[in-house]
Design an enzyme around this catalytic site. Structure first.
Site, PDB file in Angstrom:
ATOM      1  N   TYR A  21       0.778  -1.235   0.000  1.00 52.11           N
ATOM      2  CA  TYR A  21       0.000   0.000   0.000  1.00 52.11           C
ATOM      3  C   TYR A  21       0.810   1.285   0.000  1.00 52.11           C
ATOM      4  CZ  TYR A  21      -4.025  -2.969   0.478  1.00 52.11           C
ATOM      5  OH  TYR A  21      -4.972  -3.920   0.241  1.00 52.11           O
ATOM      6  N   PHE A  25     -11.339  -3.517  10.231  1.00 51.05           N
ATOM      7  CA  PHE A  25     -12.561  -3.358   9.417  1.00 51.05           C
ATOM      8  C   PHE A  25     -12.336  -3.916   8.030  1.00 51.05           C
ATOM      9  CE2 PHE A  25     -10.172   0.625   9.681  1.00 51.05           C
ATOM     10  CZ  PHE A  25      -9.826   0.833   8.361  1.00 51.05           C
TER      11      PHE A  25
END
Length: 404
Positions: free
Chosen positions: A124, A404
């Site tokens: 990322y 999440f």
């Protein structure tokens, strides 16, 4: 560069079976379908399928959340989730197409930051996400540990109650506390089902959750049974410990440490959890620190003024951002009385850095002075990195207690 054969679109209910199967393949789960609890919070108008022709080969979603930033302000954040690429379709630009679509959508809607948990740490940063925006500390400690002299424990009774009785109280306490804790997120109703899912498949061989309430906080934990000829050796696996006061924190930790039959407590918590300084023998507390939230500045000029800073500073930042070019260039960053003003400038840069380094430092958990030593930040005017480091640093370590 994305493969020209690929396309991307938002999903609808009819896509869910195949969407789920692609997730299962990517996460090496049962190919008949991934655990659906993570799909309960999915926002279909912010969830994307990447297609090769008619075949779904990639998935991703964004959850609409608020995150608490230094100064106790709540900032809208795009919480990136369920990012997967089907085996056999990697290195074709699937993730690049998804990231570009998500970040451009946040830019257009005025969402100033994006956050995610990285399943693989090498992916990322190239999309501008800064690592270690928050850290996660797995602590283990033996029970029966005494507190350091002077740590008060009140005679407040802590009640073990049912899930149904606990949840209304927990929702109210959590919403008040998360507004004071840097890195904590808002929750929608379905989030509670995901974070505290209590089906047999959620338990990994442990018991169901125990819910224990203090008037100013709560703790939720499971028990891993154990023992032998020398007696019971149960382990307490704490899921959430949420307190409105320091006194409640001491009371609930004392409650856990004194539970009969248990010999060890484990808890994923903040790097600066005060329990280390509350017990009389901190060497017995095991700590294992890792990365948690990765944070991406979507709009430099919107994001930086939304938090508060610890000292005044006036520096020109030259930001590199090849993925979101609207951030690239020089910005005058001025802080007075804790509040920042950010504006485009042609003045010479005092400091140069990429947008990922800025994202790492945004919540105050990573020092720009450390990133300078790591060759991630370049100082052109002596003293400016130190000044910026002091401005960005927070009172407490940022911490996000939920995946999440």
């Amino acid at each position: 560069m994305a493969d020209s054969a690929l396309s991307i679109r938002t999903i609808d209910e009819s896509d869910m079976p195949e969407f789920s199967r692609v997730m299962a393949w990517a996460f090496l789960d049962d190919p008949r379908g991934v655990d659906s609890k993570w799909l309960k919070v999915l926002e279909h108008d912010r969830a994307h399928a990447i297609l090769d022709g008619d075949e779904i080969i990639g998935t991703g979603g964004v959850l609409s959340r608020e995150i608490t930033v230094p100064g106790g302000l709540q900032v809208p954040a795009g919480a990136v989730t369920v990012v997967t690429v089907k085996p056999g379709h990697r290195r074709r630009g699937v993730a690049s197409l998804l990231m570009k679509t998500q970040l451009h959508g946040m830019h257009e809607s005025g969402e100033p930051i994006a956050i995610l948990w990285a399943s693989e740490g090498a992916i990322y940063r190239r999309f501008g996400y800064g690592e270690l925006a928050t850290s996660l500390n797995r602590m283990t400690m033996p029970t029966r540990m005494a507190f350091h002299p002077g740590v008060p424990v009140s005679d407040t009774r802590i009640r073990q109650v049912t899930r149904e009785e606990a949840l209304p109280f927990m929702r109210e306490v959590h919403d008040r506390v998360r507004r004071t804790k840097v890195g904590w997120l808002s929750r929608v109703e379905a989030t509670w089902e995901v974070q505290l899912g209590d089906r047999e498949v959620d338990r990994n061989g442990l018991t169901s959750y125990r819910y224990c309430l203090h008037p100013e906080g709560y703790v939720v934990f499971r028990v891993k049974g154990g023992g032998g000829p020398r007696g019971p050796q149960d382990e307490l696996h704490v899921r959430e410990l949420v307190c409105e006061t320091d006194q409640a924190y001491a009371d609930l930790y004392r409650f856990l440490l004194d539970i009969d039959l248990a010999t060890e407590i484990s808890f994923y918590t903040a790097a600066d959890d005060p329990i280390l300084h509350m017990v009389d023998n901190p060497r017995k507390v095991g700590r294992d620190l890792g990365d948690a939230l990765w944070l991406r500045i979507v709009d430099v000029d919107r994001a930086l003024p939304l938090r508060r800073y610890s000292s005044d500073v006036d520096s020109v930042l030259e930001v590199e951002d090849s993925f979101c070019p609207w951030n690239s260039g020089r910005w005058r960053f001025t802080v007075k009385g804790g509040e920042a003003v950010v504006a485009r400038t042609e003045d010479p840069a005092d400091v140069s850095l990429d947008v990922a380094a800025l994202g790492s430092a945004y919540l105050g958990g990573v020092r720009l002075s450390v990133l300078k030593r790591a060759h991630r930040v370049v100082e052109h005017t002596p003293g400016h990195v130190d000044a910026l480091t002091l401005a960005f640093i927070g009172v407490c370590e940022p911490h996000c207690p939920e995946v999440f």
